[in-house]
Scaffold this active site. Sequence first.
Site: not given
Ligand code: NAD
Length: 458
Positions: A229, A249, A272, A301, A308, A364, A399
């Site tokens: 992502g 990761d 982690d 994330g 809720l 979130y 994504t």
């Molecule tokens: P994604 O789920 O594709 O990637 C998130 C990555 O974080 C994954 O590879 C996962 O394994 C890793 N991760 C999760 N928990 C973990 C932990 N405890 N330790 C280490 N790694 C961990 O998500 P994304 O869409 O690429 O989002 C990336 C960031 O952008 C996030 O913080 C998300 O909240 C934020 N975000 C995304 C969007 C969107 O539209 N995709 C919008 C707003 C915010």
Amino acid sequence: MTDRYASFVQSAAGRALVKRLGLPDPPRLRRHHPGDPLLAGPALLGAATGGRLAEQIAEVLTTAGVELADPAATPQRYGALLFDATGITDSTELRQLYDFFHPQARAVLPSGRVIVLGTPPQECATPREATAQRALEGLVRSIGKEFGRGTTAQLVYVTRAGSAAADGLDLSAGTHRSLESTIRFLLSGRSAYVSGQVIRVGGGAASTPADWDRPLDGQVVLVTGAARGIGAALAKVLARDGAKVVALDIPAAGDALAAVANDIGGTAVQLDLTAPDAPTRLAEHLASRHGRVDVVVHNAGITRDKTLGRMDADRWDQVIDVNLSSQERINDMLLERELIPAGGRIISVSSIAGIAGNRGQTNYATSKAGVIGLVDSLAPALRERGISVNAVAPGFIETRLTARIPLVVREAGRRMNSLAQGGLPVDVAETIGWLAWPASGAVSGNVVRVCGQSLLGA
Ligand code: NAD
């Protein structure tokens, strides 16, 4: 994830239908490729009487190889319109904005740029000046919605040298140097999906890179959640810009993480972030391998959506822990061990859900609003150590996360912004890249939305 509608409207049949039915018309956005000129055409620079920045802006544009348009030579098409509004000290003088922008409203090339520069209202000498400077936001946000064809509009508030000095900040290198990285970013294709933003440029040491195509040369950058992502795009963009990337990761994502790290010549850390010993292990890894970490990008994330009333405590706890508390623990450890040197950067990924709130996402949105609180509270505290703290708040990004949203809701999310399309992971990555540059030392305490000027939380 592909946006089939956006591809369709680029075709002849699609164009005809869009016109006839008045459907959303997502433009093809200009994105950055190394070596590209900053703009597709000349820039027109204007200034209100008594402004303090026009000279510095002209200097930045000239060093960046941007052609400055001669206002007398008409008609012309412009790659960008820039206006120094710092001279406006009373609402009656706002007319100068109209006089500059009105004749050029149709003269901006596709994916053009509009930048207005002002003085932060809280630094203004009189209530009238503060009022007029605050008014600039309304103009800029409306231009972002009005000009169309991929044009973006931003307001940049630039601190006064006197206020910076009072804050203990050093502007001796000149406002021009503090501003340069931001102007370059905003003009370029790197900011394709950033619009309607108010960015504050303060003091703080900003250096000029030897090569603006490699603005992160030699920097050690940690990216969490880098296996896929946005994180994977980030690792790629930061490495392209010259950084040594430490990609982190969870162990379960080890294969994908290794592929990302190998692809960019970076290193992989399986960890982690919520493990009790994660901060210590990470600090020890960075200390032994690199002796420091110049840039920390908290991107990892998760979502665990439920309204809720239906949400169990585990969903709440996990989301707060991954998205917020783990960031705090890691920051504390890296700062305590002085592993982030002067000139360092902390950049967190928030979300527009943290600004607007979202049904089914109380956990979130709480975590992502907390990330904004982290920026607000840490940025002033770390200024003295020369470390900047900022966040980006992505909107609808194409994504796996957004691909899972039901079709109708997904289509609405995609189109409800000034650019009528979702952003790409690379758009978030480029914005984080700009905040990470050594040249961006004067940019701290900002939350920059990468949302195409989404209507949510606007
Ligand atoms: P994604 O789920 O594709 O990637 C998130 C990555 O974080 C994954 O590879 C996962 O394994 C890793 N991760 C999760 N928990 C973990 C932990 N405890 N330790 C280490 N790694 C961990 O998500 P994304 O869409 O690429 O989002 C990336 C960031 O952008 C996030 O913080 C998300 O909240 C934020 N975000 C995304 C969007 C969107 O539209 N995709 C919008 C707003 C915010």
